[in-house]
Design an enzyme around this catalytic site. Structure first.
Site, PDB file in Angstrom:
ATOM      1  N   PHE A 190       0.824  -1.218   0.000  1.00 28.46           N
ATOM      2  CA  PHE A 190       0.000   0.000   0.000  1.00 28.46           C
ATOM      3  C   PHE A 190       0.867   1.280   0.000  1.00 28.46           C
ATOM      4  O   PHE A 190       0.873   2.036  -0.977  1.00 28.46           O
ATOM      5  CB  PHE A 190      -0.948  -0.099   1.209  1.00 28.46           C
ATOM      6  CG  PHE A 190      -1.472   1.189   1.721  1.00 28.46           C
ATOM      7  CD1 PHE A 190      -2.066   2.117   0.856  1.00 28.46           C
ATOM      8  CD2 PHE A 190      -1.417   1.486   3.080  1.00 28.46           C
ATOM      9  CE1 PHE A 190      -2.573   3.308   1.352  1.00 28.46           C
ATOM     10  CE2 PHE A 190      -1.924   2.674   3.576  1.00 28.46           C
ATOM     11  CZ  PHE A 190      -2.491   3.591   2.714  1.00 28.46           C
ATOM     12  N   ILE A 191       1.644   1.479   1.034  1.00 27.71           N
ATOM     13  CA  ILE A 191       2.456   2.705   1.093  1.00 27.71           C
ATOM     14  C   ILE A 191       3.595   2.602   0.079  1.00 27.71           C
ATOM     15  O   ILE A 191       3.954   3.573  -0.583  1.00 27.71           O
ATOM     16  CB  ILE A 191       3.006   2.942   2.524  1.00 27.71           C
ATOM     17  CG1 ILE A 191       1.848   3.000   3.529  1.00 27.71           C
ATOM     18  CG2 ILE A 191       3.828   4.236   2.583  1.00 27.71           C
ATOM     19  CD1 ILE A 191       2.274   3.104   4.997  1.00 27.71           C
ATOM     20  N   GLY A 196       1.617  -7.299  -0.432  1.00 24.09           N
ATOM     21  CA  GLY A 196       1.557  -6.449  -1.630  1.00 24.09           C
ATOM     22  C   GLY A 196       0.908  -7.180  -2.793  1.00 24.09           C
ATOM     23  O   GLY A 196       0.690  -8.391  -2.746  1.00 24.09           O
ATOM     24  N   SER A 203       4.044   4.579  14.903  1.00 23.88           N
ATOM     25  CA  SER A 203       3.523   5.258  16.100  1.00 23.88           C
ATOM     26  C   SER A 203       3.246   4.254  17.215  1.00 23.88           C
ATOM     27  O   SER A 203       3.135   4.641  18.376  1.00 23.88           O
ATOM     28  CB  SER A 203       2.233   5.987  15.753  1.00 23.88           C
ATOM     29  OG  SER A 203       1.303   5.077  15.205  1.00 23.88           O
ATOM     30  N   TYR A 228       3.996  -6.088  17.617  1.00 20.25           N
ATOM     31  CA  TYR A 228       4.247  -5.263  16.435  1.00 20.25           C
ATOM     32  C   TYR A 228       5.009  -3.984  16.816  1.00 20.25           C
ATOM     33  O   TYR A 228       6.015  -3.627  16.194  1.00 20.25           O
ATOM     34  CB  TYR A 228       2.910  -4.902  15.765  1.00 20.25           C
ATOM     35  CG  TYR A 228       3.034  -3.949  14.611  1.00 20.25           C
ATOM     36  CD1 TYR A 228       3.490  -4.394  13.375  1.00 20.25           C
ATOM     37  CD2 TYR A 228       2.707  -2.597  14.742  1.00 20.25           C
ATOM     38  CE1 TYR A 228       3.617  -3.514  12.307  1.00 20.25           C
ATOM     39  CE2 TYR A 228       2.833  -1.715  13.682  1.00 20.25           C
ATOM     40  CZ  TYR A 228       3.281  -2.180  12.471  1.00 20.25           C
ATOM     41  OH  TYR A 228       3.414  -1.310  11.411  1.00 20.25           O
ATOM     42  N   LYS A 257       8.841  -2.776  15.596  1.00 22.01           N
ATOM     43  CA  LYS A 257       9.106  -1.519  14.891  1.00 22.01           C
ATOM     44  C   LYS A 257      10.102  -0.660  15.688  1.00 22.01           C
ATOM     45  O   LYS A 257      10.951   0.011  15.113  1.00 22.01           O
ATOM     46  CB  LYS A 257       7.798  -0.775  14.652  1.00 22.01           C
ATOM     47  CG  LYS A 257       6.980  -1.376  13.519  1.00 22.01           C
ATOM     48  CD  LYS A 257       7.681  -1.107  12.202  1.00 22.01           C
ATOM     49  CE  LYS A 257       7.079  -1.781  11.009  1.00 22.01           C
ATOM     50  NZ  LYS A 257       7.782  -1.493   9.763  1.00 22.01           N
ATOM     51  N   ASN A 274      -1.036   5.824  11.530  1.00 25.53           N
ATOM     52  CA  ASN A 274      -2.268   5.345  10.869  1.00 25.53           C
ATOM     53  C   ASN A 274      -2.472   5.891   9.454  1.00 25.53           C
ATOM     54  O   ASN A 274      -3.352   6.717   9.199  1.00 25.53           O
ATOM     55  CB  ASN A 274      -3.490   5.661  11.737  1.00 25.53           C
ATOM     56  CG  ASN A 274      -3.468   4.824  12.997  1.00 25.53           C
ATOM     57  OD1 ASN A 274      -2.771   5.155  13.956  1.00 25.53           O
ATOM     58  ND2 ASN A 274      -4.164   3.701  12.990  1.00 25.53           N
ATOM     59  N   ARG A 307     -10.036  -4.576  21.132  1.00 26.51           N
ATOM     60  CA  ARG A 307      -9.013  -5.493  20.616  1.00 26.51           C
ATOM     61  C   ARG A 307      -7.792  -5.537  21.527  1.00 26.51           C
ATOM     62  O   ARG A 307      -7.374  -4.507  22.054  1.00 26.51           O
ATOM     63  CB  ARG A 307      -8.582  -4.967  19.239  1.00 26.51           C
ATOM     64  CG  ARG A 307      -8.680  -5.932  18.146  1.00 26.51           C
ATOM     65  CD  ARG A 307      -8.532  -5.331  16.787  1.00 26.51           C
ATOM     66  NE  ARG A 307      -7.467  -4.355  16.611  1.00 26.51           N
ATOM     67  CZ  ARG A 307      -7.164  -3.817  15.434  1.00 26.51           C
ATOM     68  NH1 ARG A 307      -7.835  -4.162  14.358  1.00 26.51           N
ATOM     69  NH2 ARG A 307      -6.193  -2.956  15.315  1.00 26.51           N
TER      70      ARG A 307
HETATM   71  C1  UD1 Z   1      -1.371   0.330  14.379  1.00 30.97           C
HETATM   72  C2  UD1 Z   1      -0.269   1.329  14.525  1.00 30.97           C
HETATM   73  C3  UD1 Z   1       0.195   1.833  13.222  1.00 30.97           C
HETATM   74  C4  UD1 Z   1       0.510   0.715  12.325  1.00 30.97           C
HETATM   75  C5  UD1 Z   1      -0.716  -0.153  12.174  1.00 30.97           C
HETATM   76  C6  UD1 Z   1      -0.383  -1.349  11.311  1.00 30.97           C
HETATM   77  C7  UD1 Z   1      -0.743   2.535  16.622  1.00 30.97           C
HETATM   78  C8  UD1 Z   1      -1.121   3.857  17.157  1.00 30.97           C
HETATM   79  N1  UD1 Z   1      -0.712   2.473  15.256  1.00 30.97           N
HETATM   80  O1  UD1 Z   1      -2.505   0.960  14.035  1.00 30.97           O
HETATM   81  O2  UD1 Z   1       1.344   2.611  13.380  1.00 30.97           O
HETATM   82  O3  UD1 Z   1       0.949   1.177  11.104  1.00 30.97           O
HETATM   83  O4  UD1 Z   1      -1.076  -0.633  13.426  1.00 30.97           O
HETATM   84  O5  UD1 Z   1      -1.484  -2.125  11.068  1.00 30.97           O
HETATM   85  O6  UD1 Z   1      -0.470   1.615  17.324  1.00 30.97           O
HETATM   86  N2  UD1 Z   1     -10.855  -1.081  14.456  1.00 30.97           N
HETATM   87  C9  UD1 Z   1     -12.225  -1.167  14.454  1.00 30.97           C
HETATM   88  N3  UD1 Z   1     -12.827  -1.889  13.457  1.00 30.97           N
HETATM   89  C10 UD1 Z   1     -12.120  -2.523  12.467  1.00 30.97           C
HETATM   90  C11 UD1 Z   1     -10.706  -2.430  12.485  1.00 30.97           C
HETATM   91  C12 UD1 Z   1     -10.101  -1.697  13.501  1.00 30.97           C
HETATM   92  O7  UD1 Z   1     -12.898  -0.625  15.323  1.00 30.97           O
HETATM   93  O8  UD1 Z   1     -12.734  -3.150  11.589  1.00 30.97           O
HETATM   94  C13 UD1 Z   1     -10.209  -0.258  15.498  1.00 30.97           C
HETATM   95  C14 UD1 Z   1      -9.041  -0.906  16.196  1.00 30.97           C
HETATM   96  O9  UD1 Z   1      -9.466  -1.698  17.278  1.00 30.97           O
HETATM   97  C15 UD1 Z   1      -8.256   0.338  16.632  1.00 30.97           C
HETATM   98  C16 UD1 Z   1      -8.530   1.343  15.508  1.00 30.97           C
HETATM   99  O10 UD1 Z   1      -9.691   0.889  14.851  1.00 30.97           O
HETATM  100  O11 UD1 Z   1      -8.759   0.832  17.832  1.00 30.97           O
HETATM  101  C17 UD1 Z   1      -7.405   1.442  14.504  1.00 30.97           C
HETATM  102  O12 UD1 Z   1      -7.046   0.139  14.113  1.00 30.97           O
HETATM  103  P1  UD1 Z   1      -6.057  -0.154  12.895  1.00 30.97           P
HETATM  104  O13 UD1 Z   1      -6.528   0.533  11.680  1.00 30.97           O
HETATM  105  O14 UD1 Z   1      -5.852  -1.623  12.844  1.00 30.97           O
HETATM  106  O15 UD1 Z   1      -4.696   0.577  13.303  1.00 30.97           O
HETATM  107  P2  UD1 Z   1      -3.878   0.641  14.688  1.00 30.97           P
HETATM  108  O16 UD1 Z   1      -3.923  -0.671  15.368  1.00 30.97           O
HETATM  109  O17 UD1 Z   1      -4.234   1.863  15.408  1.00 30.97           O
END
Ligand code: UD1
Length: 334
Positions: A11-12, A36, A119, A142, A146, A171, A269
């Site tokens: 993706f990135i 990828g 992050s 994870y 990192k 994110n 989660r």
């Molecule tokens: C984390 C890392 C980020 C990394 C990424 C890789 C942090 C702050 N960030 O992101 O740097 O690049 O992992 O995958 O730790 N969620 C829902 N519904 C869904 C999917 C997710 O509610 O269907 C929630 C998750 O529980 C979380 C939030 O959305 O609270 C973000 O989740 P996600 O997009 O997976 O990213 P992070 O875990 O924050």
């Protein structure tokens, strides 16, 4: 200039490769296509070299790095929950793979390695926004991997004089983020739910916040980090400086799409942090980084991209079905 992009079909990675090609650079992509996709590079395939292989194999890394001046090391096993489920695999790819990239870069005397840090290294640090001077406290495998990548980067600068720059992405979202895995980023999942009229699933109460950052901003930071002077050994946040809750994201998607979809709330989660927001002063000052695309504009571009790719996939399916139907009578005659 000659660039190696590990994870360049991801993706990135593929968004970064597009920009490098656009600027006339020579690009080698190393990707095992585990995350990828070939199709991410379809439009520029003739302009780049693609090596299918893993960063966990040092010989492959050496081969891919031949004559590279800059290495953008984006290849990784992403996802916090996946690392909670399988920490060994995340460790093998993210730590051993990164070490291979650094060892090869030292041997090949590349000018600089830019590492996709995260992050998630901040973990449970209590204050917002997150500043690079805070002591990292990752709470997921994870995040640990990192952070270890950053430490290795710093050690390679000290021990071997290899220039490394680490970018802590916050994110990242945007076109080509895969929505199909249970470990996909939340915005890819939400956009798909709005397209398919299924209830978006929120883990927890939806009040957790993130500094959702459109992918063009990460690409911009990647290229700056290769060229900025006097930043070797630096660690920089790459975000927007804002934060938005999942409930607010869903409200924005309802506004953009005009669809009043309800939300399904589920258990929080494992390994999840509550809030995340970047202080981007250091990136501004030392890299000349400035976010190029804001959250809502990025979300609109992203949603449009998922809508177009859904339409393309539906059209391809229909064409395949028609072709199969045309072949049927011929088969019957035989
Ligand atoms: C984390 C890392 C980020 C990394 C990424 C890789 C942090 C702050 N960030 O992101 O740097 O690049 O992992 O995958 O730790 N969620 C829902 N519904 C869904 C999917 C997710 O509610 O269907 C929630 C998750 O529980 C979380 C939030 O959305 O609270 C973000 O989740 P996600 O997009 O997976 O990213 P992070 O875990 O924050």
């Amino acid at each position: 200039m000659r660039y190696l992009v590990t994870g360049g079909a991801g993706f990135i990675g593929s968004n970064t490769v597009d920009e490098l090609v656009q600027r006339g650079h020579s690009v080698v992509v190393l990707d095992d296509l585990s995350g990828g996709k070939d199709e991410n590079l379809a439009e520029i395939r003739n302009k780049i070299t693609i090596i299918k292989g893993s960063i966990t194999d040092i010989e492959t890394v050496r081969k891919a790095m031949h004559e590279a001046e800059y290495v953008l090391h984006l290849g990784a096993r992403t996802s916090v929950p996946r690392s909670v489920k399988d920490p060994l695999e995340t460790n093998r790819i993210n730590i051993e793979g990164t070490l291979n990239v650094l060892v090869a870069a030292k041997e090949m005397k590349v000018k600089r390695v830019v590492f996709a840090a995260s992050s998630s290294a901040y973990g449970e640090t209590p204050n917002l926004p997150k500043v690079e001077t805070m002591q990292p406290q990752p709470i997921s495998p994870y995040g640990v991997t990192k952070y270890v990548g950053e430490l290795y980067g710093a050690a390679f600068l000290k021990c071997y004089g290899l220039e490394t720059v680490c970018l802590r992405y916050f994110n990242i979202f945007g076109p080509r983020q895969d929505p199909s895995s249970p470990y996909s980023g939340v915005l890819a999942k939400f956009c798909t739910a709005f397209l398919e009229d299924t209830k978006p699933v929120v883990f927890g109460d939806g009040e957790q916040t993130r500094d959702f950052t459109f992918v063009d901003n990460a690409v911009h930071a990647n290229l700056l980090a290769c060229e900025a002077p006097n930043v070797a050994g630096g660690v920089f946040n790459v975000g927007t400086g804002g934060r938005i809750s999942l409930n607010e994201v869903l409200a924005t998607l309802r506004k953009i799409t005009g669809k009043p979809l309800e939300t399904k709330y589920d258990q929080p989660r494992d390994g999840d942090i509550r809030d995340s927001q970047a202080d981007i002063s250091a990136a501004r000052k030392f890299l000349g980084y400035e976010p190029q695309v804001g959250f809502e504009q990025g979300l609109r571009i992203t949603f449009d991209w998922y809508r177009d790719s859904h339409a393309k996939a539906a059209a391809a399916k229909e064409a395949a079905a028609k072709e199969a139907a045309l072949k049927e009578p011929a088969k019957a005659e035989n």
